[in-house]
Every structure is written in C-alpha cells, then in structure tokens.
Motif scaffolding. Structure first.
Motif, mmCIF file in Angstrom:
data_model
loop_
_atom_site.group_PDB
_atom_site.id
_atom_site.type_symbol
_atom_site.label_atom_id
_atom_site.label_comp_id
_atom_site.label_asym_id
_atom_site.label_seq_id
_atom_site.Cartn_x
_atom_site.Cartn_y
_atom_site.Cartn_z
ATOM 1 N N PRO A 48 0.769 -1.244 0.000
ATOM 2 C CA PRO A 48 0.000 0.000 0.000
ATOM 3 C C PRO A 48 0.800 1.294 0.000
ATOM 4 O O PRO A 48 0.201 2.366 -0.048
ATOM 5 N N CYS A 49 2.113 1.219 0.048
ATOM 6 C CA CYS A 49 2.985 2.405 0.069
ATOM 7 C C CYS A 49 4.134 2.118 -0.884
ATOM 8 O O CYS A 49 5.285 2.048 -0.468
ATOM 9 N N ALA A 50 3.836 1.927 -2.143
ATOM 10 C CA ALA A 50 4.747 1.260 -3.068
ATOM 11 C C ALA A 50 5.977 2.053 -3.481
ATOM 12 O O ALA A 50 6.975 1.454 -3.875
ATOM 13 N N GLY A 51 5.944 3.367 -3.429
ATOM 14 C CA GLY A 51 7.118 4.140 -3.835
ATOM 15 C C GLY A 51 7.570 3.762 -5.238
ATOM 16 O O GLY A 51 6.800 3.817 -6.183
ATOM 17 N N GLY A 52 8.822 3.340 -5.374
ATOM 18 C CA GLY A 52 9.363 2.929 -6.665
ATOM 19 C C GLY A 52 9.093 1.480 -7.018
ATOM 20 O O GLY A 52 9.516 1.009 -8.066
ATOM 21 N N GLY A 53 8.429 0.749 -6.144
ATOM 22 C CA GLY A 53 8.014 -0.614 -6.470
ATOM 23 C C GLY A 53 8.939 -1.728 -6.023
ATOM 24 O O GLY A 53 8.754 -2.875 -6.414
ATOM 25 N N ASN A 54 9.936 -1.447 -5.190
ATOM 26 C CA ASN A 54 10.893 -2.492 -4.830
ATOM 27 C C ASN A 54 10.268 -3.648 -4.057
ATOM 28 O O ASN A 54 10.610 -4.810 -4.291
ATOM 29 N N ILE A 55 9.368 -3.365 -3.120
ATOM 30 C CA ILE A 55 8.718 -4.450 -2.385
ATOM 31 C C ILE A 55 7.773 -5.211 -3.312
ATOM 32 O O ILE A 55 7.729 -6.447 -3.296
ATOM 33 N N ALA A 56 7.031 -4.496 -4.149
ATOM 34 C CA ALA A 56 6.152 -5.153 -5.124
ATOM 35 C C ALA A 56 6.964 -6.063 -6.041
ATOM 36 O O ALA A 56 6.587 -7.212 -6.303
ATOM 37 N N ARG A 57 8.100 -5.568 -6.513
ATOM 38 C CA ARG A 57 8.982 -6.336 -7.392
ATOM 39 C C ARG A 57 9.485 -7.600 -6.677
ATOM 40 O O ARG A 57 9.496 -8.695 -7.247
ATOM 41 N N ALA A 58 9.870 -7.469 -5.415
ATOM 42 C CA ALA A 58 10.359 -8.613 -4.641
ATOM 43 C C ALA A 58 9.275 -9.677 -4.506
ATOM 44 O O ALA A 58 9.544 -10.875 -4.616
ATOM 45 N N CYS A 59 8.048 -9.256 -4.271
ATOM 46 C CA CYS A 59 6.934 -10.207 -4.136
ATOM 47 C C CYS A 59 6.622 -10.882 -5.466
ATOM 48 O O CYS A 59 6.327 -12.088 -5.504
ATOM 49 N N MET A 60 6.707 -10.130 -6.561
ATOM 50 C CA MET A 60 6.464 -10.712 -7.884
ATOM 51 C C MET A 60 7.533 -11.747 -8.240
ATOM 52 O O MET A 60 7.225 -12.758 -8.861
ATOM 53 N N LYS A 61 8.792 -11.507 -7.836
ATOM 54 C CA LYS A 61 9.864 -12.479 -8.096
ATOM 55 C C LYS A 61 9.548 -13.828 -7.463
ATOM 56 O O LYS A 61 10.000 -14.869 -7.944
ATOM 57 N N LEU A 62 8.772 -13.809 -6.376
ATOM 58 C CA LEU A 62 8.405 -15.042 -5.679
ATOM 59 C C LEU A 62 7.082 -15.612 -6.187
ATOM 60 O O LEU A 62 6.562 -16.570 -5.630
ATOM 61 N N GLY A 63 6.535 -15.012 -7.246
ATOM 62 C CA GLY A 63 5.342 -15.549 -7.897
ATOM 63 C C GLY A 63 4.018 -14.990 -7.418
ATOM 64 O O GLY A 63 2.959 -15.484 -7.802
ATOM 65 N N ALA A 64 4.045 -13.951 -6.588
ATOM 66 C CA ALA A 64 2.805 -13.382 -6.065
ATOM 67 C C ALA A 64 2.091 -12.534 -7.110
ATOM 68 O O ALA A 64 2.716 -11.986 -8.019
ATOM 69 N N GLN A 65 0.788 -12.429 -6.940
ATOM 70 C CA GLN A 65 -0.035 -11.478 -7.690
ATOM 71 C C GLN A 65 -0.094 -10.225 -6.832
ATOM 72 O O GLN A 65 -0.567 -10.270 -5.701
ATOM 73 N N VAL A 66 0.398 -9.111 -7.352
ATOM 74 C CA VAL A 66 0.618 -7.925 -6.544
ATOM 75 C C VAL A 66 -0.295 -6.779 -6.942
ATOM 76 O O VAL A 66 -0.473 -6.484 -8.115
#
Length: 199
Positions: A48-66
């Motif tokens: 919910p506080c994505a900024g440049g997307g680094n946490i979203a990117r990390a979760c996607m690398k593990l196969g999550a739907q973000v």
C-alpha cells in the motif's frame, strides 16, 4: 492480475517528498522482507505504500499477484511503465482512503514500508489489516511503543513476528537511515510471537 493504473484520488508530488515519508526500500532489503513474510506463488499481496516498487517487485519475483498503491502520481506512473512490474495492478491514490473492496478480491498478505511521521506507521498497520489477515511492515522501532500505537494496533492485534534490523538500511531518495524493525501482525488478537530475529 490486470496490468494498468486505477485512479483512487489523493495527493500528487514531484521527486522524493519527505512530507509523504518517501523512504524507498533498497531492493536487497525488499527481497529479504518478501522471503521472510512467506510470499509464495499465486498469493495475493498488497503493497500500500509502493514508492518505486521495490517491495512489489520482490513479491512478484516469488510468484505473487501484486496490487501496489502509491499516493505520488509520478512514482505510480513510473511503476506502470516498469517492465519488471508488468502484471502488477498499480493504483494511484491515498491508501488510507481506500476500502478493502476498492482494490479487487481479498488479499492474503500486506507487505509494506509505511510512512511513519505523526503515528502514520500504526495508522497504516491498523488500516492494512482490514485488507488481509496478516501484515508485514518495515517501520522505525518506535512502532512497538506508545499509548496511541497500543490503542491503534497492539491492543487489538497480535505481534507474531519481529526482526530487529541491526544495520541501519540506507533508504533510497531520502538518503536517510534509522533504527528499523520488521513486524508481522496478525488480525487475530492474543496470538504468541512465534519468531524473533536480528538481521
């Protein structure tokens, strides 16, 4: 997930804006957070506080739907254009004004580095737990203390995991660093803290 951008309403800023508490998480720390949080394939994760997307990117690398929410339109637009975030749903707006139904089907987990000024860390955790049964948040260690934070979070929810980060991370944008903790919060009250670590 549907790739694209939703308009939720909210503020707009240019560059790194300390008033919006823009302390973007370094990618190596984001990767470690996602792994510690137990992100896995097909899990629905909200950032919910994505900024440049680094946490979203990390979760996607593990196969999550973000689903990633960002209050700063400039950063939301940058995430939409980022090929490494293709497939993520990027929402532009103020997360604290969102309701769970605004961001699609229920989420399994929230992983975030939330704003922290003026009790915002506890406000974000309290709001995020309405979107998923579990929240993993990177915050200053002060999130664990204080009457207001106890009223907002700890008297109602369970601290089920804690990482004390012994080396201050250098946050992107601000260049700042501070004493941090990674907290795992469960929606159910009264559960024991199952893990405590130092990184």
């Amino acid at each position: 997930m549907i790739a694209g951008q939703m308009q939720l309403g909210g503020g707009e800023a240019l560059g790194f804006d300390r008033a919006l508490s823009q302390f973007h998480t370094p990618q190596p720390l984001a990767d470690r957070m996602a792994a510690w949080a137990g992100v896995s394939r097909n899990m629905r994760v909200l950032e919910p506080c994505a900024g440049g997307g680094n946490i979203a990117r990390a979760c996607m690398k593990l196969g999550a739907q973000v689903t990633a929410v960002e209050i700063d339109k400039r950063w939301a637009d940058k995430m939409v254009a980022d090929p490494s975030l293709a497939g993520a749903e990027i929402a532009y707006g103020d997360f604290l004004r969102c309701k769970p139904g605004d961001l699609g089907p229920p989420h399994d987990l929230v992983v975030m580095n939330s704003p922290f000024e003026k009790q915002a860390d506890a406000l974000f955790i309290a709001h995020a737990i309405t979107f998923a049964p579990r929240v993993v948040a990177l915050d200053p260690v002060g999130v664990l203390f204080g009457k207001k934070k106890n009223e907002l979070v700890w008297s109602r929810r369970s601290l089920t995991g804690l990482v004390i980060i012994t080396r201050r991370p250098k946050f992107l944008g601000s260049g700042g660093s501070f004493d941090c903790a990674l907290v795992e919060v469960d929606r159910a009250p009264g559960l024991p803290c199952r893990r405590v670590e130092r990184w």
